[in-house]
Design an enzyme around this catalytic site. Structure first.
Site: not given
Length: 311
Positions: A134, A155, A195, A215, A224, A242, A245
């Site tokens: 990532d 999802n 989901c 989301c 921000k 979160c 889903c």
């Protein structure tokens, strides 16, 4: 007698398993032709919201040879983070995405990937390559599907039949030719829409397409500025990230607790109630989240999220 590329594949998978990776798949490094128009359309709809970086490096996202010179192979890896015990999740409690319970996965998994590269070079010989978690414009989920270790759910997350989706994805892009695995072509979601139905902000605009700018994770981590009032009352007390889903996904009934001590939450977090969160000081925030991904929101962002949930 097996050829060399088959042998390399076996060595990579064996060593990945020894370092705690749950699944490892291999694909030929090539331009993601099918993904180009999908990515273009997603950006055109402004589904990336204020995440300007998503529009950068369009070519690099689609072509691994632009990230690693002479790239021949993409190795896709899964690392479990499903916790043994969830944080308190009574209706009034504030909630944090499970991936952020423990230490920041970027560091934990990057160290493992570097170690994997060292081991492979010892066993195979010198080759070029880079490790990603990532951390660069790599289309992780698409590569994971291409290597056969899962499929993209409605999802848009990668789903694995043995594990569900509570895991991190990571990649090695290397200039070594390795026998590729067949891609995952079957979609095991079927007609299920749990989901889509459960998302309180309607962020899943169609199967497999998420409007990132709607989301809850986007609002509580990436955004921000002040959170817009039109989503007030829809966060179900998620203060960082979160999991809705994923929590409702039937495939996550197969999730098993991770074996990574670094992903265990800070002991103080296990006893936090709503009042503790509401009264959190910067010193406590820094102590509890000193090595956590929650630090991405900074104390000021965390307070903003808390205030928004309390309005």
């Amino acid at each position: 007698m097996r050829n060399t590329t088959d042998l390399y594949a076996q060595i990579i998978k064996t060593q990945a398993k020894s370092l705690g990776f749950d699944f490892c798949g291999i694909a030929k490094a090539e331009f993601l032709e099918e993904e180009a128009p999908k990515l273009e359309a997603w950006l055109h709809e402004n589904y990336h919201g204020k995440m300007a970086y998503m529009a950068n490096h369009f070519d690099k996202r689609l072509d691994p040879t632009k990230l690693v010179d002479g790239a021949k192979t993409v190795v896709s890896l899964i690392y479990n983070y499903f916790p043994e015990k969830k944080l308190p999740e009574k209706e009034e409690d504030f909630k944090i995405a499970k991936y952020a319970y423990g230490q920041d996965y970027h560091h934990v998994i990057k160290d493992k990937l570097k170690r994997l590269l060292e081991i492979l070079r010892d066993e195979i010989g010198e080759f070029g390559g880079r490790a990603f978690v990532d951390s660069a414009p790599v289309m992780e989920r698409q590569w994971a599907q291409k290597t056969g270790i899962g499929w993209l759910g409605k999802n848009s997350l990668l789903l694995n039949r043995q594990m569900g989706s509570f895991f991190f994805l990571a990649e090695l892009i290397i200039d070594l030719e390795v026998t590729a695995d067949p891609p995952m072509v079957k979609d095991y979601c079927g007609t299920c829409t749990r989901c889509i139905d459960a998302c309180p902000t309607d962020a899943i605009v169609q199967p497999g397409v998420v409007d990132g700018s709607k989301c809850i994770s986007y609002f509580t981590i990436e955004l921000k500025e002040e959170i817009p009032q039109d989503v007030k009352g829809k966060f179900e007390n998620w203060v960082f990230g979160c999991d809705i889903c994923q929590d409702v996904c039937p495939w996550n009934r197969f999730s098993k607790p991770h074996q990574e001590p670094k992903f265990d939450p800070h002991p103080d977090m296990m006893n936090f109630n709503r009042k503790d969160w509401e009264e959190i000081t910067e010193a406590t925030f820094n102590k509890v989240f000193s090595k956590s991904a929650v630090k991405r929101a900074k104390f000021s962002g965390f307070l903003r999220n808390l205030r928004f949930l309390q309005q």
